[in-house]
Scaffold this motif. Sequence first.
Motif, mmCIF file in Angstrom:
data_model
loop_
_atom_site.group_PDB
_atom_site.id
_atom_site.type_symbol
_atom_site.label_atom_id
_atom_site.label_comp_id
_atom_site.label_asym_id
_atom_site.label_seq_id
_atom_site.Cartn_x
_atom_site.Cartn_y
_atom_site.Cartn_z
ATOM 1 N N GLU A 32 50.250 27.498 46.754
ATOM 2 C CA GLU A 32 50.455 28.722 47.964
ATOM 3 C C GLU A 32 51.771 28.386 48.745
ATOM 4 O O GLU A 32 52.248 29.078 49.517
ATOM 5 C CB GLU A 32 49.129 28.961 48.490
ATOM 6 C CG GLU A 32 49.442 30.235 49.298
ATOM 7 C CD GLU A 32 48.028 30.797 49.590
ATOM 8 O OE1 GLU A 32 47.768 31.639 50.451
ATOM 9 O OE2 GLU A 32 46.798 30.804 48.618
ATOM 10 N N TYR A 33 51.371 26.844 49.393
ATOM 11 C CA TYR A 33 52.409 26.599 50.334
ATOM 12 C C TYR A 33 53.680 25.798 49.916
ATOM 13 O O TYR A 33 54.465 25.525 50.696
ATOM 14 C CB TYR A 33 51.434 25.580 51.435
ATOM 15 C CG TYR A 33 50.671 26.237 52.390
ATOM 16 C CD1 TYR A 33 51.223 26.282 53.587
ATOM 17 C CD2 TYR A 33 49.418 26.758 52.216
ATOM 18 C CE1 TYR A 33 50.450 27.154 54.589
ATOM 19 C CE2 TYR A 33 48.570 27.494 52.888
ATOM 20 C CZ TYR A 33 49.300 27.579 54.246
ATOM 21 O OH TYR A 33 48.462 28.186 55.038
ATOM 22 N N ARG A 34 53.646 25.503 48.490
ATOM 23 C CA ARG A 34 54.643 24.783 47.796
ATOM 24 C C ARG A 34 54.715 23.389 48.596
ATOM 25 O O ARG A 34 55.853 23.145 49.074
ATOM 26 C CB ARG A 34 55.962 25.616 48.081
ATOM 27 C CG ARG A 34 55.884 26.988 46.810
ATOM 28 C CD ARG A 34 57.058 27.563 46.813
ATOM 29 N NE ARG A 34 58.398 26.799 46.291
ATOM 30 C CZ ARG A 34 58.574 26.447 45.086
ATOM 31 N NH1 ARG A 34 57.495 26.728 44.254
ATOM 32 N NH2 ARG A 34 59.574 25.614 44.714
ATOM 33 N N GLU A 35 53.852 22.750 48.702
ATOM 34 C CA GLU A 35 53.733 21.448 49.488
ATOM 35 C C GLU A 35 53.094 20.329 48.617
ATOM 36 O O GLU A 35 52.120 20.769 47.669
ATOM 37 C CB GLU A 35 52.981 21.552 50.783
ATOM 38 C CG GLU A 35 53.902 22.262 51.617
ATOM 39 C CD GLU A 35 53.086 22.295 53.009
ATOM 40 O OE1 GLU A 35 53.903 23.079 53.678
ATOM 41 O OE2 GLU A 35 52.064 21.759 53.399
ATOM 42 N N LEU A 36 53.428 19.158 48.487
ATOM 43 C CA LEU A 36 52.716 18.193 47.939
ATOM 44 C C LEU A 36 51.990 17.224 48.868
ATOM 45 O O LEU A 36 52.673 16.869 49.910
ATOM 46 C CB LEU A 36 54.039 17.418 47.223
ATOM 47 C CG LEU A 36 53.542 16.214 45.959
ATOM 48 C CD1 LEU A 36 52.828 16.814 45.034
ATOM 49 C CD2 LEU A 36 54.781 15.752 45.734
ATOM 50 N N ALA A 37 50.914 16.776 48.583
ATOM 51 C CA ALA A 37 50.216 15.514 49.317
ATOM 52 C C ALA A 37 50.186 14.457 48.641
ATOM 53 O O ALA A 37 49.866 14.546 47.439
ATOM 54 C CB ALA A 37 48.757 16.073 49.721
ATOM 55 N N SER A 38 50.615 13.380 49.217
ATOM 56 C CA SER A 38 50.670 12.109 48.585
ATOM 57 C C SER A 38 49.913 11.113 49.067
ATOM 58 O O SER A 38 49.802 11.199 50.472
ATOM 59 C CB SER A 38 51.950 11.468 48.424
ATOM 60 O OG SER A 38 52.591 11.509 49.732
ATOM 61 N N SER A 39 48.847 10.053 48.468
ATOM 62 C CA SER A 39 48.067 9.162 49.242
ATOM 63 C C SER A 39 48.775 7.805 48.836
ATOM 64 O O SER A 39 49.397 7.621 47.820
ATOM 65 C CB SER A 39 46.805 9.305 48.474
ATOM 66 O OG SER A 39 46.580 9.112 47.162
ATOM 67 N N HIS A 40 48.578 6.931 49.988
ATOM 68 C CA HIS A 40 49.157 5.861 49.902
ATOM 69 C C HIS A 40 48.373 4.667 50.179
ATOM 70 O O HIS A 40 47.300 4.784 50.762
ATOM 71 C CB HIS A 40 50.402 5.787 50.923
ATOM 72 C CG HIS A 40 51.422 6.918 50.605
ATOM 73 N ND1 HIS A 40 52.556 6.633 49.826
ATOM 74 C CD2 HIS A 40 51.569 8.162 50.779
ATOM 75 C CE1 HIS A 40 53.308 7.895 49.505
ATOM 76 N NE2 HIS A 40 52.549 8.624 50.356
ATOM 77 N N GLY A 41 48.799 3.535 49.727
ATOM 78 C CA GLY A 41 48.060 2.261 49.979
ATOM 79 C C GLY A 41 48.779 1.267 50.679
ATOM 80 O O GLY A 41 49.583 1.953 51.857
ATOM 81 N N TYR A 42 48.936 -0.053 50.564
ATOM 82 C CA TYR A 42 49.495 -0.989 51.583
ATOM 83 C C TYR A 42 51.116 -0.521 51.561
ATOM 84 O O TYR A 42 51.866 -0.022 50.576
ATOM 85 C CB TYR A 42 49.511 -2.333 50.965
ATOM 86 C CG TYR A 42 50.276 -3.430 51.880
ATOM 87 C CD1 TYR A 42 49.573 -3.684 52.834
ATOM 88 C CD2 TYR A 42 51.321 -3.883 51.556
ATOM 89 C CE1 TYR A 42 50.248 -4.861 53.317
ATOM 90 C CE2 TYR A 42 52.097 -4.840 52.278
ATOM 91 C CZ TYR A 42 51.427 -5.324 53.327
ATOM 92 O OH TYR A 42 51.975 -6.274 54.156
ATOM 93 N N PRO A 43 51.741 -0.551 52.842
ATOM 94 C CA PRO A 43 51.120 -0.905 54.190
ATOM 95 C C PRO A 43 50.455 0.233 54.733
ATOM 96 O O PRO A 43 49.965 -0.137 56.006
ATOM 97 C CB PRO A 43 52.254 -1.874 54.844
ATOM 98 C CG PRO A 43 53.597 -0.929 54.407
ATOM 99 C CD PRO A 43 53.247 -0.365 52.897
#
Length: 118
Positions: A32-43
């Motif tokens: 709907e928003y044409r957005e991507l969420a990414s999750s991250h580790g170190y650092p």
Amino acid sequence: DRCIRTWNCLNGNLLNTTETRSQVCGLVWNGEYRELASSHGYPSNEIILWKYPAMERIAELTGHTERVLHLTLSPDTTTLLSAGADETIRLWKCFPIDHKKKEIKTKTAVSALRMSIR
């Protein structure tokens, strides 16, 4: 390799490579928003919201003290849930409902349903 790569699934061509500067652990798409969420580790141990297709950083969500292992969207697509290696679950209210769009979709769906019954 600390990158998010976007591929064309029909022909296998690489469309875009985005450098994230940290380990990528998960991805969630909000159509709907044409957005991507990414999750991250170190650092960084954070979540980044990207505007597609430009892949511009919209927001950086911090709070986890260790890598963010999992992301998912709520059924109404307004809330992002993250689970981290720090043994915490966090809820992020990232995508507010646009009530005007919702009304239009509801009206369209109802009238299409009525037309198919008759």
